[in-house]
Design a protein around this motif. Sequence first.
Motif, PDB file in Angstrom:
ATOM      1  N   ALA A 164       0.807  -1.222   0.000  1.00 21.70           N
ATOM      2  CA  ALA A 164       0.000   0.000   0.000  1.00 21.70           C
ATOM      3  C   ALA A 164       0.838   1.269   0.000  1.00 21.70           C
ATOM      4  N   CYS A 165       2.026   1.228   0.603  1.00 18.75           N
ATOM      5  CA  CYS A 165       2.870   2.426   0.683  1.00 18.75           C
ATOM      6  C   CYS A 165       3.935   2.471  -0.409  1.00 18.75           C
ATOM      7  N   ASP A 166       3.892   1.540  -1.356  1.00 18.15           N
ATOM      8  CA  ASP A 166       4.914   1.530  -2.408  1.00 18.15           C
ATOM      9  C   ASP A 166       4.886   2.813  -3.235  1.00 18.15           C
ATOM     10  N   GLU A 167       3.688   3.294  -3.545  1.00 17.52           N
ATOM     11  CA  GLU A 167       3.589   4.518  -4.342  1.00 17.52           C
ATOM     12  C   GLU A 167       4.203   5.702  -3.593  1.00 17.52           C
ATOM     13  N   PHE A 168       3.877   5.804  -2.291  1.00 14.26           N
ATOM     14  CA  PHE A 168       4.477   6.883  -1.502  1.00 14.26           C
ATOM     15  C   PHE A 168       5.994   6.754  -1.475  1.00 14.26           C
ATOM     16  N   ASN A 169       6.491   5.547  -1.214  1.00 19.85           N
ATOM     17  CA  ASN A 169       7.934   5.362  -1.111  1.00 19.85           C
ATOM     18  C   ASN A 169       8.639   5.638  -2.432  1.00 19.85           C
ATOM     19  N   THR A 170       8.001   5.272  -3.542  1.00 24.03           N
ATOM     20  CA  THR A 170       8.588   5.524  -4.848  1.00 24.03           C
ATOM     21  C   THR A 170       8.696   7.017  -5.131  1.00 24.03           C
ATOM     22  N   LYS A 171       7.663   7.766  -4.773  1.00 20.21           N
ATOM     23  CA  LYS A 171       7.615   9.190  -5.122  1.00 20.21           C
ATOM     24  C   LYS A 171       8.209  10.112  -4.063  1.00 20.21           C
ATOM     25  N   SER A 172       8.031   9.747  -2.778  1.00 20.53           N
ATOM     26  CA  SER A 172       8.246  10.755  -1.735  1.00 20.53           C
ATOM     27  C   SER A 172       9.166  10.367  -0.598  1.00 20.53           C
ATOM     28  N   ALA A 173       9.487   9.082  -0.421  1.00 27.65           N
ATOM     29  CA  ALA A 173      10.289   8.706   0.746  1.00 27.65           C
ATOM     30  C   ALA A 173      11.626   9.423   0.769  1.00 27.65           C
ATOM     31  N   VAL A 174      12.209   9.636  -0.398  1.00 29.16           N
ATOM     32  CA  VAL A 174      13.499  10.323  -0.447  1.00 29.16           C
ATOM     33  C   VAL A 174      13.396  11.747   0.098  1.00 29.16           C
ATOM     34  N   ASN A 175      12.171  12.294   0.102  1.00 30.13           N
ATOM     35  CA  ASN A 175      11.964  13.660   0.596  1.00 30.13           C
ATOM     36  C   ASN A 175      11.636  13.728   2.081  1.00 30.13           C
ATOM     37  N   ILE A 176      11.707  12.575   2.782  1.00 29.48           N
ATOM     38  CA  ILE A 176      11.573  12.616   4.245  1.00 29.48           C
ATOM     39  C   ILE A 176      12.795  11.973   4.902  1.00 29.48           C
ATOM     40  N   SER A 177      13.882  11.898   4.176  1.00 28.90           N
ATOM     41  CA  SER A 177      15.109  11.267   4.681  1.00 28.90           C
ATOM     42  C   SER A 177      15.713  12.074   5.819  1.00 28.90           C
ATOM     43  N   THR A 178      16.699  11.471   6.479  1.00 27.57           N
ATOM     44  CA  THR A 178      17.399  12.183   7.553  1.00 27.57           C
ATOM     45  C   THR A 178      18.128  13.403   7.020  1.00 27.57           C
ATOM     46  N   ASN A 179      18.776  13.282   5.860  1.00 30.96           N
ATOM     47  CA  ASN A 179      19.442  14.446   5.271  1.00 30.96           C
ATOM     48  C   ASN A 179      18.461  15.580   5.031  1.00 30.96           C
ATOM     49  N   THR A 180      17.244  15.239   4.593  1.00 25.89           N
ATOM     50  CA  THR A 180      16.223  16.260   4.367  1.00 25.89           C
ATOM     51  C   THR A 180      15.831  16.927   5.671  1.00 25.89           C
ATOM     52  N   LEU A 181      15.605  16.135   6.723  1.00 21.28           N
ATOM     53  CA  LEU A 181      15.257  16.711   8.027  1.00 21.28           C
ATOM     54  C   LEU A 181      16.353  17.652   8.518  1.00 21.28           C
ATOM     55  N   VAL A 182      17.592  17.252   8.365  1.00 18.45           N
ATOM     56  CA  VAL A 182      18.712  18.092   8.803  1.00 18.45           C
ATOM     57  C   VAL A 182      18.697  19.431   8.068  1.00 18.45           C
ATOM     58  N   LYS A 183      18.406  19.398   6.770  1.00 12.63           N
ATOM     59  CA  LYS A 183      18.369  20.650   5.999  1.00 12.63           C
ATOM     60  C   LYS A 183      17.146  21.485   6.349  1.00 12.63           C
ATOM     61  N   ASP A 215      27.839  17.305  11.296  1.00 14.00           N
ATOM     62  CA  ASP A 215      28.756  16.950  10.221  1.00 14.00           C
ATOM     63  C   ASP A 215      28.587  17.888   9.030  1.00 14.00           C
ATOM     64  N   LEU A 216      27.338  18.226   8.686  1.00 14.21           N
ATOM     65  CA  LEU A 216      27.084  19.083   7.532  1.00 14.21           C
ATOM     66  C   LEU A 216      27.273  20.565   7.839  1.00 14.21           C
ATOM     67  N   PHE A 217      26.933  20.961   9.064  1.00 14.15           N
ATOM     68  CA  PHE A 217      26.966  22.382   9.420  1.00 14.15           C
ATOM     69  C   PHE A 217      27.714  22.595  10.742  1.00 14.15           C
ATOM     70  N   PRO A 218      28.967  22.203  10.817  1.00 13.66           N
ATOM     71  CA  PRO A 218      29.673  22.259  12.114  1.00 13.66           C
ATOM     72  C   PRO A 218      29.774  23.661  12.698  1.00 13.66           C
ATOM     73  N   GLU A 219      29.844  24.661  11.851  1.00 14.76           N
ATOM     74  CA  GLU A 219      29.989  26.026  12.345  1.00 14.76           C
ATOM     75  C   GLU A 219      28.710  26.551  12.982  1.00 14.76           C
ATOM     76  N   ARG A 220      27.610  25.823  12.823  1.00 12.18           N
ATOM     77  CA  ARG A 220      26.325  26.294  13.329  1.00 12.18           C
ATOM     78  C   ARG A 220      25.915  25.598  14.624  1.00 12.18           C
ATOM     79  N   ILE A 221      26.800  24.801  15.172  1.00 18.27           N
ATOM     80  CA  ILE A 221      26.538  24.099  16.432  1.00 18.27           C
ATOM     81  C   ILE A 221      27.166  24.860  17.598  1.00 18.27           C
ATOM     82  N   ARG A 222      26.331  25.241  18.561  1.00 20.86           N
ATOM     83  CA  ARG A 222      26.830  25.827  19.799  1.00 20.86           C
ATOM     84  C   ARG A 222      27.039  24.753  20.861  1.00 20.86           C
TER      85      ARG A 222
END
Length: 491
Positions: free
Chosen positions: A146-165, A196-203
């Motif tokens: 049932a979630c194959d369509e979502f995963n095919t189209k959109s899962a890449v847009n809820i990845s950890t890298n996306t959340l970090v950005k 790792d991606l934004f080290p200068e922005r970590i206090r």
Amino acid sequence: MKKAILASAVSAILLAGCGGGGGGDGFSVGADKSEDSPICATGLECQQLEVPASYINDDGSKVKVFYAIHKATDTNNRIGTLFVNFGGPGQEAQASLAWMVNAGLFDQAIVERFDIVALDPRGSGQSAYAKELKQCAVELANNVNACDEFNTKSAVNISTNTLVKDIDALRAHLGEEQISFLGYSYGTRVGSVYADLFPERIRALVLDSPMSPKRGNFVEMNLDNAKGYDVVASYRLGTPERKQALDQGVTSLFNNGAIYGNDGELDLVTGVNAIFALRTKDSEGYWDHQKAGVFELLDNGKVSLLNRLVASTNWYQADDQADAARTNAMFKSVVCADESTPLTFAEANTYEPDFAQASAVYGLRNFYSEANMCMNWVGERDPMATVTEMDAKLQQPVLILGGQYDPRTPYIWTEAMSESFASLTRLIRVENIVEHGFSYRGNRCIDNASTAYLLDPSSASNELVCDGSTLARSAGNTALKPHPVMLNQHF
């Protein structure tokens, strides 16, 4: 035959309501939540932020993410913003933040001096994709695809890298040059990748119950979990003789479908539920309920007491079953999209001996029931980089909290995360409790050190050992101040 028995064991776990699931947010604000009609919990200021639908292929399309802020109460001495992530992936953030603040879980100095920020990750709470994920997740009971369509189209847009950005976009939107970050469980993966991606922005960076910064696929993560469960089982059983008896009993259970005691039979479902309870968190209470029966079986070969105790166990079920299904679906979407070293079925099958060696009790159960989750992945991936040699990027110390007997994120992951930050690591090791998530749960040793670090990152000592036995244990007892991480059923 053994594979058939183990397949039945998987079904047994699901029947008992023990498998990964759900928990929902556990902190409902009393109405349905959606991206279209956002609801803000009492005491918070909430907004939606438009961000790129895709950071990989940005075509100008936007989605909305939902965030909440509890403003610093002492504006004259405000330090900055503290972002909080409660784990998952699948866990929302806004309502959980409101619960923590209103229940007085944060030390007063944190509430006074920080704007505390909670961003609902995409796919959860009131952010983009939550509605779509819930819809397909509810259908999974009748259609495994049932979630194959979502995963095919959109899962890449809820990845950890996306959340970090998204977090960094929110930082910029709030006008902050740097942020402090408190991440629990999966939130430690989010926080470490952000650093790792934004080290200068970590206090300041607090990583509570770390995930491994190095595991590139779900098979390897499950192998580590099997090892961690075995450590927990050995600790709880107390003697090598009991552990040996357990290993032998589980072998019989999976080979024969039952354990035959001198007063009756322990069937597959009951045996698997007892095995599950053995590695659950202290705050869930399942082990305390079944312990006497397990000891009676291992010490005296009698099964009748354990049969009665397992039958009377009140397994946790989420109040919102639809949201619990969404949580599970999101967990798969994010974890599989994150994989940096995906394995084929043939490659994954070569790990079977490693799982068997890792734990006689949990190894093959993990291998057959969970390790193949991403094998048939239909979506794109947004691979996470290995977080390593962070002392060459960051300048300030990083506070890492790890439980010696953490059943969700094993202590070997705490060691791996500590190694990644090397000389910057300031470690709190929590002993004498089987638990997951440690800061701001009422233990003064832990909370005082965490607060001191957030107020002044340079103040943390290199290593501190805290007795975890005074942590709040009951998620159902409000007098003990329930914590969002206690109801998180994943990482």
